[in-house]
Design an enzyme around this catalytic site. Sequence first.
Site, short mmCIF file in Angstrom:
data_model
loop_
_atom_site.label_atom_id
_atom_site.label_comp_id
_atom_site.label_asym_id
_atom_site.label_seq_id
_atom_site.Cartn_x
_atom_site.Cartn_y
_atom_site.Cartn_z
N SER A 280 -53.29 16.69 5.35
CA SER A 280 -53.16 15.72 6.41
C SER A 280 -53.78 16.18 7.72
O SER A 280 -53.97 15.35 8.60
CB SER A 280 -51.67 15.42 6.64
OG SER A 280 -50.99 16.58 7.10
N LYS B 201 -53.35 18.99 16.31
CA LYS B 201 -53.14 17.88 15.37
C LYS B 201 -52.22 16.84 16.00
O LYS B 201 -51.25 17.18 16.68
CB LYS B 201 -52.52 18.43 14.08
CG LYS B 201 -52.31 17.39 12.98
CD LYS B 201 -51.73 18.03 11.72
CE LYS B 201 -51.46 17.02 10.62
NZ LYS B 201 -50.86 17.66 9.42
N SER C 108 -51.36 20.45 3.44
CA SER C 108 -52.08 19.86 4.57
C SER C 108 -52.83 20.82 5.47
O SER C 108 -53.56 20.39 6.36
CB SER C 108 -51.12 19.03 5.43
OG SER C 108 -50.70 17.89 4.74
#
Lengths: 441, 441
Positions: free
Chosen positions: B149, B80, B173
């Site tokens: 997210s 990420k 997330s």
Amino acid sequence: MKPLHSLSATEALSNLVTGRISSEALVLACLQQIARHEPQIRAWQHLDAQAALHACRASDAMRASGGSIGKLHGLPVAIKDNMDTADMPTTYGSPLYAGHLPVRDAAVVSMLRAEGAIILGKTVSTEFAYFTPGPTHNPHRPGYTPGGSSSGSAAAVAAGMVPLALGTQTNGSVIRPAAFCGVLGYKPAAGLIARDGVLDTSHTLDQVGCFARTVDDLELLAHCLAPTLTDRSVETTARLRIAILNSELLSHAEDGTRALLQRTSEQLANAGLSVSQIDLGPWHAYANQAHRTIMQSEMAQALAPERVRGETQLSPALLELMNAGDNTSAVAYLDALRARGPLQERMDQLLASHDVMLMPSAPGAAPEGLGSTGSPLFCSMISLLGWPAMHLPTSEDAQGLPLGLQLVARPGDEAKLGTAARQIMQLAGRPDGAPLAAGMA
Amino acid sequence: MKPLHSLSATEALSNLVTGRISSEALVLACLQQIARHEPQIRAWQHLDAQAALHACRASDAMRASGGSIGKLHGLPVAIKDNMDTADMPTTYGSPLYAGHLPVRDAAVVSMLRAEGAIILGKTVSTEFAYFTPGPTHNPHRPGYTPGGSSSGSAAAVAAGMVPLALGTQTNGSVIRPAAFCGVLGYKPAAGLIARDGVLDTSHTLDQVGCFARTVDDLELLAHCLAPTLTDRSVETTARLRIAILNSELLSHAEDGTRALLQRTSEQLANAGLSVSQIDLGPWHAYANQAHRTIMQSEMAQALAPERVRGETQLSPALLELMNAGDNTSAVAYLDALRARGPLQERMDQLLASHDVMLMPSAPGAAPEGLGSTGSPLFCSMISLLGWPAMHLPTSEDAQGLPLGLQLVARPGDEAKLGTAARQIMQLAGRPDGAPLAAGMA
């Protein structure tokens, strides 16, 4: 032999071990000293002479029977009244808790009992261990503050009422009363001593500390409370390197304090130790500001239930602090918490080639009057860092009031602190520790 | 053999070990899958095909030479884009950091490299891992949110672009994008995985997590990151006791989600497991409120420098959160932190005779549109507790969008989580894990 009430804990212990004295005789001597001077000094919030006598007789019997005994077996100890005791009221220095009897002992009280200590009673704390004083006088001069918030513990040790006492420090509450009362105070590194059952006013800053009249006694007591404290076998044998702290705040120290710091540096250098100055510049004041922000926020939160329950029984000084806390934003609070990182880095850099740091404990000797406990100016940053610190009562001012210095080390360097403390007390002409207050011997 | 891009990490690994496939072939298959679907899905913030090919060839050579190899040797992994990489830009999902190249890898990236993983690239994060989405589409339905997210990580795993990916969860997330994309997501207990080099938005709540398509793969990846995670040897062999969560918030779950929870409970009971409901009443909503207070305060503090540097480049949603944080008092923030104590006690009581807890991951399937990443309603409390949680993609809604459930355990019970997860995936008819999105196989 010296009068029993004036023995250090370590001296008393060696006499207890050989059977030259009994715990009962020792406790009786302390109780007599209390009876003589307590009306003037008012160090005790609660005293239980009967329970103490019962306990010391049981202690003597256990020792005589050859049973397993602890490191403080038969020694009288005083507990600051912000620490829970299941057999004595705990008021936290507030009328809101008059007569309050906790359900169980604080962890530190349990640890002392487990080591065979005789809990004589509870010593006066300022209101919720913050600023508003109790009735305690400085044993060296009636009408002068003993400092706070561990007022009664410091005064009781200075007056020979008890050789050992527990206190706490959120701002300057161990180092400052030790300084004003002319005894030794020791605040091990934050997190070493369990705080369960100790009044929680500031989770980040609250730390448990010890009072005694010798370095040996301080270490004896601290090692009973913090099993992870390194023992003396790791103390350095190399020449100690002493840092003398300078910062923008040092100008607030009185002449006598600055002269003592200067004189002590010279003595240490003359004795062959490495001594050099480090300069924290404006960081010292920044650190104190961050400390203030954290303390006011956390105390406003921690004592909110007490305000709801009895706002009119809270002092103006406490309400002022709590109002400041209520007006602090979460972001300002978090900024203050984060400020510890760079401060610690800066201090680590400055002390990279030093073992311990010497600095004032307070601007000067105990101020006159009982309305204030004096300035924590030189304690806040060390509380914020959570570093181990010791007050060493090495001198007196022109009026005969105690003066001394604060010795600080990094966490894990407690053994170096003890080594340096012994050398400094030796150089100060006090190898056997702090004298009792005049008229108390 | 299945197409290489659709192999699970565990399957790929066993084929790498026997030499049936090479890391180069595996990485090439993933790169081809990316080339085919990335123009539509947009899961990647940064992709370095050349570096990945170079690394997998070196990995194959090392394996051939018989050298010491790690647990992920030759396996492609996605990171990420809120985790620092020294060899690839890290934007934290914000134009303020376009082209930003960190000095060193995040600790988790180093750990994966040390285990021989091939870092394919960086996956799209919402702005500063908060709410404002990047360009990623849901692989199951273009024009639908992948959740956030960790949008790109979940989408990349769902699309067969990579078998393993890292994400983070501050609110929902990991669990939410796993749910919307129909893959497995795993957030071990708070504090288990080092966060050095991961964007710090909320010190209290930020947690690292993993994405994969099977339980085995999740555990493989998590165990590389958290050495203290208990291994499967301690998993329970007794009949698992499953708690089904009820609370005042459950009424916000859509019919399909409630039906799935009900159906799964019945399947588990029919399979001989102990299943019973626990009721958290209003505590669930209180917990979410405390979570919100902590997150807005800590994000306002953590991202204050970014606002100073480029407020106009921050999204309205982030500015709204930060303004709420700026208007939060320190006392409210501290109250919210303290609320965790009673919440955890309450949860401990409710779960005293259960092994794991089953609850929704999200109110329903992925909502339409890319403007929002959907509701974290059922994730906030678990983030606040810091308890381990796993999303299990067990079903689909009437439109073919993924549906699933969240499985939660107490810290230390991660092995039970894995055992229960395998049973639930088995009962759901998905013993081999989550299927790739339609058209991606």
